[in-house]
Design a protein around this motif. Structure first.
Motif, PDB file in Angstrom:
ATOM      1  N   HIS A  23     -34.739 -19.439   9.983  1.00 27.27           N
ATOM      2  CA  HIS A  23     -33.993 -18.430  10.725  1.00 27.27           C
ATOM      3  C   HIS A  23     -32.500 -18.743  10.789  1.00 27.27           C
ATOM      4  O   HIS A  23     -31.656 -17.837  10.689  1.00 27.27           O
ATOM      5  CB  HIS A  23     -34.539 -18.310  12.151  1.00 27.27           C
ATOM      6  CG  HIS A  23     -35.983 -17.941  12.209  1.00 27.27           C
ATOM      7  ND1 HIS A  23     -36.977 -18.823  11.878  1.00 27.27           N
ATOM      8  CD2 HIS A  23     -36.597 -16.794  12.569  1.00 27.27           C
ATOM      9  CE1 HIS A  23     -38.160 -18.234  12.033  1.00 27.27           C
ATOM     10  NE2 HIS A  23     -37.952 -17.006  12.453  1.00 27.27           N
ATOM     11  N   VAL A  24     -32.161 -20.005  10.953  1.00 30.36           N
ATOM     12  CA  VAL A  24     -30.754 -20.391  11.094  1.00 30.36           C
ATOM     13  C   VAL A  24     -29.980 -20.083   9.821  1.00 30.36           C
ATOM     14  O   VAL A  24     -28.916 -19.469   9.854  1.00 30.36           O
ATOM     15  CB  VAL A  24     -30.631 -21.888  11.452  1.00 30.36           C
ATOM     16  CG1 VAL A  24     -29.162 -22.299  11.488  1.00 30.36           C
ATOM     17  CG2 VAL A  24     -31.297 -22.168  12.798  1.00 30.36           C
ATOM     18  N   THR A  25     -30.538 -20.490   8.691  1.00 27.32           N
ATOM     19  CA  THR A  25     -29.865 -20.246   7.411  1.00 27.32           C
ATOM     20  C   THR A  25     -29.736 -18.757   7.142  1.00 27.32           C
ATOM     21  O   THR A  25     -28.678 -18.286   6.711  1.00 27.32           O
ATOM     22  CB  THR A  25     -30.646 -20.913   6.258  1.00 27.32           C
ATOM     23  OG1 THR A  25     -30.743 -22.311   6.508  1.00 27.32           O
ATOM     24  CG2 THR A  25     -29.948 -20.681   4.931  1.00 27.32           C
ATOM     25  N   LEU A  27     -29.666 -16.274   9.306  1.00 23.13           N
ATOM     26  CA  LEU A  27     -28.687 -15.686  10.219  1.00 23.13           C
ATOM     27  C   LEU A  27     -27.267 -16.026   9.793  1.00 23.13           C
ATOM     28  O   LEU A  27     -26.364 -15.178   9.845  1.00 23.13           O
ATOM     29  CB  LEU A  27     -28.948 -16.173  11.649  1.00 23.13           C
ATOM     30  CG  LEU A  27     -28.110 -15.521  12.754  1.00 23.13           C
ATOM     31  CD1 LEU A  27     -28.354 -14.017  12.785  1.00 23.13           C
ATOM     32  CD2 LEU A  27     -28.432 -16.144  14.108  1.00 23.13           C
ATOM     33  N   GLN A  28     -27.055 -17.248   9.346  1.00 27.45           N
ATOM     34  CA  GLN A  28     -25.724 -17.640   8.879  1.00 27.45           C
ATOM     35  C   GLN A  28     -25.300 -16.821   7.671  1.00 27.45           C
ATOM     36  O   GLN A  28     -24.152 -16.397   7.564  1.00 27.45           O
ATOM     37  CB  GLN A  28     -25.725 -19.130   8.526  1.00 27.45           C
ATOM     38  CG  GLN A  28     -25.757 -20.064   9.730  1.00 27.45           C
ATOM     39  CD  GLN A  28     -25.844 -21.521   9.318  1.00 27.45           C
ATOM     40  OE1 GLN A  28     -26.203 -21.849   8.179  1.00 27.45           O
ATOM     41  NE2 GLN A  28     -25.515 -22.418  10.249  1.00 27.45           N
ATOM     42  N   ARG A  29     -26.230 -16.602   6.752  1.00 25.18           N
ATOM     43  CA  ARG A  29     -25.929 -15.806   5.562  1.00 25.18           C
ATOM     44  C   ARG A  29     -25.534 -14.382   5.960  1.00 25.18           C
ATOM     45  O   ARG A  29     -24.588 -13.812   5.426  1.00 25.18           O
ATOM     46  CB  ARG A  29     -27.141 -15.763   4.635  1.00 25.18           C
ATOM     47  CG  ARG A  29     -27.486 -17.114   4.008  1.00 25.18           C
ATOM     48  CD  ARG A  29     -26.441 -17.516   2.984  1.00 25.18           C
ATOM     49  NE  ARG A  29     -26.845 -18.654   2.190  1.00 25.18           N
ATOM     50  CZ  ARG A  29     -26.351 -19.873   2.315  1.00 25.18           C
ATOM     51  NH1 ARG A  29     -25.444 -20.133   3.261  1.00 25.18           N
ATOM     52  NH2 ARG A  29     -26.754 -20.856   1.529  1.00 25.18           N
ATOM     53  N   GLN A  31     -24.355 -13.329   8.911  1.00 27.69           N
ATOM     54  CA  GLN A  31     -23.140 -13.295   9.722  1.00 27.69           C
ATOM     55  C   GLN A  31     -21.879 -13.557   8.902  1.00 27.69           C
ATOM     56  O   GLN A  31     -20.817 -13.015   9.212  1.00 27.69           O
ATOM     57  CB  GLN A  31     -23.234 -14.324  10.851  1.00 27.69           C
ATOM     58  CG  GLN A  31     -24.229 -13.963  11.947  1.00 27.69           C
ATOM     59  CD  GLN A  31     -24.317 -15.028  13.014  1.00 27.69           C
ATOM     60  OE1 GLN A  31     -24.061 -16.214  12.766  1.00 27.69           O
ATOM     61  NE2 GLN A  31     -24.673 -14.631  14.225  1.00 27.69           N
ATOM     62  N   ASN A  32     -21.987 -14.374   7.875  1.00 28.25           N
ATOM     63  CA  ASN A  32     -20.801 -14.787   7.117  1.00 28.25           C
ATOM     64  C   ASN A  32     -20.589 -14.011   5.830  1.00 28.25           C
ATOM     65  O   ASN A  32     -19.842 -14.438   4.956  1.00 28.25           O
ATOM     66  CB  ASN A  32     -20.905 -16.286   6.801  1.00 28.25           C
ATOM     67  CG  ASN A  32     -20.956 -17.141   8.058  1.00 28.25           C
ATOM     68  OD1 ASN A  32     -20.349 -16.808   9.065  1.00 28.25           O
ATOM     69  ND2 ASN A  32     -21.704 -18.237   7.999  1.00 28.25           N
ATOM     70  N   ASN A 208     -23.269 -15.717  -0.342  1.00 28.29           N
ATOM     71  CA  ASN A 208     -23.123 -17.103  -0.794  1.00 28.29           C
ATOM     72  C   ASN A 208     -22.258 -17.159  -2.046  1.00 28.29           C
ATOM     73  O   ASN A 208     -22.794 -17.144  -3.168  1.00 28.29           O
ATOM     74  CB  ASN A 208     -24.505 -17.719  -1.068  1.00 28.29           C
ATOM     75  CG  ASN A 208     -24.409 -19.178  -1.470  1.00 28.29           C
ATOM     76  OD1 ASN A 208     -23.370 -19.815  -1.307  1.00 28.29           O
ATOM     77  ND2 ASN A 208     -25.507 -19.706  -1.985  1.00 28.29           N
ATOM     78  N   ASP A 258     -31.248 -16.796   0.788  1.00 29.81           N
ATOM     79  CA  ASP A 258     -30.225 -16.102   0.011  1.00 29.81           C
ATOM     80  C   ASP A 258     -30.774 -14.809  -0.573  1.00 29.81           C
ATOM     81  O   ASP A 258     -30.133 -13.753  -0.518  1.00 29.81           O
ATOM     82  CB  ASP A 258     -29.724 -16.997  -1.130  1.00 29.81           C
ATOM     83  CG  ASP A 258     -28.750 -18.058  -0.649  1.00 29.81           C
ATOM     84  OD1 ASP A 258     -28.570 -18.181   0.584  1.00 29.81           O
ATOM     85  OD2 ASP A 258     -28.183 -18.765  -1.495  1.00 29.81           O
TER      86      ASP A 258
END
Length: 288
Positions: A23-25, A27-29, A31-32, A208, A258
């Motif tokens: 989930h963390v990865t 969500l980061q993808r 958001q960024n 990414n 990704d």
């Protein structure tokens, strides 16, 4: 299949995918994501719509029907929007054919033109999938399996509609299989398919940018991911697209997060680029 069930299947698939991933990865993808790459994806999807509208107009002309460029683009946008928001993925095309048939003395050529131009597009996507993947790979096996399934469904339809077969085969010979016409059809369809693949690639780069270094690993997977959207059990491919991306990215030893994030943004940009169809509804009062 009931429409509500297709919505539920999409939600269930997305829920299962998110539950299985980091989930963390993920969500980061999300958001960024880089806006410039998403804008590029939107531009490419818009180009794909315009090419497809031209292809429809060209197909209709082969069958003796007049269709102006303005009408073709307008009706294609409306069809894409309907396909994006209603289950099944083909209701917009059926609606497009029905609206065109209302301007003709015979309705069947309008439906033939839509079916043939969509078939041309799917042939191009299949070719891309088969060409881009090595023989014996999981992706090639999946592509061939989907192709065989599509062929069996077509044969089943032909057997159930024998009275219409001769008429449809004649339309296919005129608007698709005639060698000079086939060259034009495949050229237009390959350009449209490449635009879709490039749009998905932009979504990968958006989440990414370092993925450029592994381009050869994930670019050939995109046609297969897009091809799964044709299976009419969800809404606009939501859930199936993300699930295919997660599985294929993992198979290629890449980050499933990704693949899922890119698939999500592809779906989002496809919906946003279809929004001009709302103008058609507002100006013409088109029933959806």
């Amino acid at each position: 299949m009931p429409r509500l069930l297709r919505f539920l299947i999409s939600l269930l698939l997305i829920g299962l995918i998110v539950w299985q991933l980091d989930h963390v990865t993920l969500l980061q993808r999300l958001q960024n994501a880089k806006a410039e790459w998403l804008v590029a994806a939107g531009a490419l999807l818009t180009l794909q719509i315009l090419i497809s509208a031209w292809r429809w107009r060209y197909t209709a002309a082969q069958l003796g029907m007049a269709l102006t460029a303005t009408t073709a683009v307008r009706e294609y946008y409306l069809a894409i929007l309907i396909n994006q928001v209603l289950p099944g993925g083909v209701l917009g095309d059926a609606h497009r054919a029905w609206r065109h048939s209302n301007t003709l003395t015979r309705r069947s050529p309008a439906f033939q033109a839509v079916v043939i131009e969509r078939l041309s597009g799917q042939i191009a996507m299949i070719l891309l999938a088969l060409i881009s993947l090595p023989i014996g790979s999981l992706g090639t096996t999946l592509a061939i399996s989907l192709l065989i399934t599509a062929a069996l469904l077509l044969v089943f339809w032909l057997l159930r509609h024998q009275a219409q077969v001769a008429n449809w085969l004649q339309a296919l010979r005129i608007a698709l299989l005639n060698p000079p016409v086939l060259l034009v059809q495949l050229t237009a369809s390959l350009l449209a398919a490449i635009a879709c693949v490039a749009a998905f690639a932009c979504c990968v780069m958006a989440i990414n940018p370092q993925a450029a270094s592994s381009l050869a690993d994930w670019l050939p997977l995109i046609p297969l991911v897009l091809f799964t959207m044709l299976i009419p059990i969800t809404v606009a491919g939501w859930g199936l697209r993300e699930g295919a991306a997660a599985a294929l990215w993992a198979w290629a030893t890449l980050s499933s997060a990704d693949g899922v994030a890119a698939a999500f943004f592809y779906g989002l940009m496809a919906l946003l680029t279809a929004l001009p169809g709302l103008v058609v509804i507002w100006r013409r009062g088109s029933p959806v």
